[in-house]
Design an enzyme around this catalytic site. Structure first.
Site, PDB file in Angstrom:
ATOM      1  CG  ASP A 480      -2.196   0.705   1.098  1.00 20.49           C
ATOM      2  OD1 ASP A 480      -2.314   1.509   0.166  1.00 20.49           O
ATOM      3  OD2 ASP A 480      -3.098   0.486   1.932  1.00 20.49           O
ATOM      4  CG  ASP A 550      -9.380   2.414  -0.410  1.00 17.23           C
ATOM      5  OD1 ASP A 550      -9.002   1.246  -0.614  1.00 17.23           O
ATOM      6  OD2 ASP A 550      -8.707   3.238   0.225  1.00 17.23           O
TER       7      ASP A 550
HETATM    8  C1  DGJ Z   1      -5.841   1.811   1.872  1.00 16.51           C
HETATM    9  C2  DGJ Z   1      -6.214   0.604   1.086  1.00 16.51           C
HETATM   10  O1  DGJ Z   1      -6.656   0.961  -0.188  1.00 16.51           O
HETATM   11  C3  DGJ Z   1      -7.257  -0.186   1.857  1.00 16.51           C
HETATM   12  O2  DGJ Z   1      -7.713  -1.250   1.094  1.00 16.51           O
HETATM   13  C4  DGJ Z   1      -6.626  -0.636   3.143  1.00 16.51           C
HETATM   14  O3  DGJ Z   1      -5.597  -1.530   2.883  1.00 16.51           O
HETATM   15  C5  DGJ Z   1      -6.127   0.558   3.927  1.00 16.51           C
HETATM   16  N1  DGJ Z   1      -5.293   1.417   3.136  1.00 16.51           N
HETATM   17  C6  DGJ Z   1      -5.383   0.118   5.148  1.00 16.51           C
HETATM   18  O4  DGJ Z   1      -4.803   1.154   5.815  1.00 16.51           O
END
Ligand code: DGJ
Length: 757
Positions: A480, A550
């Protein structure tokens, strides 16, 4: 097999680069590279050189002080240097203590089998025998600058890899403030439109088509990552081009940092399209003997509309960009803990989710954020990559063993490029973050970015991530990146070179990606940056799949994945079924439409499965079962967008006004899957006919509905045929179409299987 060819004509005055059905011709005109043609294949003649129109237009300037018979003002240039006649934006801007304008001319050329390799940057993979390259050298001996422009053509493709390398062959420092990866002019053939992907967090990659009008338009990112806002991919097409017919040109940068695409339409209807790394403020100092290599640009052409262009880029990305060992390799169904429990979980909770995941038929259990150090919310611990064993109820290896006992692989979330101010890593090295000396440290999501331009920072992070990934048997990693760079700077650089910091960060990130992914080649890496904030051909060179957004709402996902699908094939797009009401939009939809949306990418789940109603759980489990039989087609087959409202009646009264649909086809086996969804249900709907594409007209297809589907038409189909299947010809399916009888709830989505008989 179509072998790539490059013809050199008129003693190096004219070059003809041949793609599988395209021609790109470049002329050497007074030392300037001209782009004479890029489009459908034809055999150029050297006489074209005599026809180049270069008479100086009124109110213009000539480029050669000793020859006023010509000017560059009306030429169609390729990688235009700064010129007196042509005053559109040049492809690059370089200055030195010796020269305020550096404007090199062609000084040599060569063609060869193979392609250039780019140190520290991703580039398209190919055996030497599959590619040919034309390299033009441009030099300005006074200033000591030499440029190598290269055009690599691949077998069986109309995509050309364009590369540029700058070399300082002199003895003074050269400063670059712009260095495009590509730049060329379109001869005035049509009025052109731009298809680009714009968005923001949770609304990534909204496809938009707009006319280009005289003047200049810029898209790009100055966030230090390719970004949610725009993606470094786009298409240009005449207004007459449709989804399935007409010419389309496309470009994709293999680059994950700041970037810009520019479109400049001049008074003679000449359109200059350029693209490359760096935003405003970019600079690069090239010392004597040093080299600067631009990120690679992939330039594609098709005369089969936007679909044809997508096919080209999908095939190219799968074959030549994503890591070879994942090519055609089935991507597992995963269950991710994030939307199930966020930071709030314990060993019992994890075991419950894993048990449900196994019962569902998933193959991977992914432990998202919150498993390490003192991380119970977003305010701490990034950088301290050791497990919180109290929270996990043991070590990561214990967890891997428990998960393995359920028949699942273990996946884990990391964000190695970041550091929390509240972390042991930061306390030990407060100077390791990406800020200029003396500048304030701006936080985003309570975190700072590490200065990956510094070798000692990279080495420490590599060591920590290697130790983590060696500590248990991991099958998958979600990598991430949750904030943009802000105002990047580096303590490694003097004040006048701070414009290099963002670029150097991305080079450092590539070094980290490469080192970790090559140390753990059997781990499947999924890229992520607060959703799809760094989803580009650069990151995908290291990570074979990407978490596209997300936003897990099914309706939103049709748009996000639809836009991404212009340049990204389904095998790289992570897509999950989540809870209702959806956590991002608050919308509640049935299980069927949620599944239909997630089938558009790599199927996964991200919710507390224990909270699902029994019927929904059973439906999802049946879908997983079915998916395993069809996934090679769904993930790697040819993905075809089906015309619904996009090309139908825009009045909103068409039976498809609120629908979306696609199909995956494997021409060789004659198998296809069609997925349709009504994104906004209407009361009392009429039936509609969905026209399929890419089938054989003369062939007969047996159509059935998979057992898990509780969708529109499923009962009608069963009634019509008795056996639950019916046969129709390819021609009928493509002309009359497949009848759909929409309803509400789960009946707003349906899946069909097709088999050629
Ligand atoms: C952002 C990601 O896109 C989410 O899916 C998740 O992993 C969060 N970060 C976790 O902090």
């Amino acid at each position: 097999m179509n072998s790539p060819r490059i013809e050199v004509m008129a003693d190096g005055g004219l070059f003809h680069i041949q793609g599988s059905s395209s021609s790109l011709t470049i002329a050497n005109y007074h030392g300037l590279p001209l782009r004479l043609w890029w489009g459908s294949r034809f055999t150029p003649s050297a006489e074209a050189l005599a026809e180049i129109r270069s008479d100086p237009p009124p109110y213009s300037v000539c480029d050669d002080p000793d020859d006023t018979s010509w000017s560059s003002a009306r030429l169609h240039l390729d990688y235009a240097p700064p010129l007196a006649g042509d005053r559109k934006a040049p492809a690059f801007i370089a200055t030195s203590t010796k020269a305020s304008i550096i404007s090199p001319r062609i000084s040599g050329w060569r063609t060869y089998e193979g392609r250039p390799t780019l140190a520290g940057l991703p580039f398209a993979r190919a055996e030497a025998s599959e590619v040919r390259t034309l390299e033009l050298t441009l030099s300005d001996p006074e200033a000591g600058l030499e440029l190598a422009l290269s055009y690599t053509v691949f077998e069986d493709s109309d995509i050309i890899a364009h590369n540029v390398t700058y070399r300082n062959k002199g003895d003074s420092i050269i400063r670059l403030s712009r260095a495009s990866s590509f730049a060329f002019d379109f001869a005035p053939r049509h009025s052109m439109e731009l298809v680009d992907l714009e968005g923001t967090w949770a609304r990534e990659r909204m496809a938009r088509r707009s006319a280009l009008t005289p003047g200049k338009k810029l898209i790009g990112s100055n966030l230090g990552v390719s970004s949610h806002r725009f993606s470094p991919v786009c298409a240009l097409l005449p207004a007459t081009t449709t989804e399935a017919s007409g010419e389309a040109w496309g470009a994709s940068l293999e680059w994950s940092g700041d970037w810009q695409f520019s479109f400049e339409l001049d008074e003679f209807d000449c359109l200059r399209w350029s693209g490359g790394p760096g935003a405003e403020g970019f600079s690069w100092e090239l010392g004597p003997g040093e080299t600067f290599v631009c990120p690679e640009a992939l330039l594609g052409w098709s005369e089969e509309g936007l679909s044809g262009l997508s096919d080209q880029f999908h095939e190219f990305l799968s074959r030549r960009i994503t890591p070879p060992r994942w090519r055609g390799k089935a991507r597992p169904i995963l269950v991710n803990t994030w939307e199930a429990s966020y930071f709030d979980f314990d060993a019992q909770g994890l075991d419950d989710i894993a048990r449900q995941a196994a019962r569902l038929g998933a193959e991977l259990f992914v432990l998202d954020d919150g498993w390490f150090s003192r991380r119970n919310d977003a305010t701490s611990s990034l950088g301290d990559w050791w497990p919180n064993e109290a929270k996990l109820g043991g070590s990561l290896e214990d967890l891997a063993r428990r998960v393995d006992g359920l028949g699942l692989g273990l996946g884990i979330w990391i964000e190695p490029e970041m550091v929390s101010p509240n972390s042991d890593l930061f306390r030990a090295h407060p100077d390791w973050c990406l800020v200029a000396p003396g500048a304030p440290r701006h936080r985003g999501r309570e975190q700072l970015v590490l200065d990956l331009g510094r070798p000692e920072v990279r080495e420490e992070i590599k060591g920590r991530v290697r130790a983590l990934l060696s500590s248990a048997r991991f099958a998958y990693v979600k990598w991430d990146f949750n904030r943009p760079l802000g105002l990047p700077g580096s303590t490694l650089l003097p004040p006048e070179r701070q414009g290099e910091a963002s670029y150097r960060f991305t080079l450092g990130a590539y070094d980290l990606f490469k080192s970790i992914t090559s140390t753990f080649p059997d781990i499947l890496f999924e890229g992520c940056a607060g959703g799809g904030g760094r989803m580009d051909y650069g990151t995908l060179s290291y990570f074979p799949q990407y978490w596209a957004s997300d936003d897990t709402d099914a309706v939103a996902r049709w748009a996000i994945q639809g836009g991404a699908g212009l340049f990204f094939p389904p095998c790289v797009i992570g897509s999950h079924v989540s809870a209702v009401p959806n956590h991002q939009t608050g919308r509640s939809l049935g299980m069927m439409p949620r599944l239909a949306a997630a089938l558009g990418g790599i199927l996964g789940f991200e919710l507390d499965l224990a909270l699902l109603e029994a019927a929904d759980f059973a439906l999802a489990a049946e879908a997983c079962n079915w998916y395993k039989d069809w996934r090679s087609l769904l993930q790697f087959g040819r993905r075809v967008r089906l015309p619904t409202a996009a090309e139908g009646d825009r009045s909103g009264r068409s039976p498809f006004a609120d629908d979306a649909a696609w199909m995956s086809v494997d021409e060789a086996s004659g198998r296809a899957v069609v997925v349709w969804s009504r994104l906004r249900a209407t009361a009392n709907p009429g039936s509609a006919f969905l026209r399929l594409r890419c089938l054989e007209k003369e062939a007969t297809y047996m159509i059935s509905i998979p057992p898990f589907v509780r969708g529109p038409g499923s009962s009608t189909l069963a009634r019509k045929s008795g056996a639950g299947t019916r046969s129709l010809s390819g021609a009928e399916l493509m002309r009359r179409g497949l009848e759909i009888l929409p309803g509400t709830g789960d009946a707003t989505a349906i899946v069909f299987e097709l088999q050629r008989v």
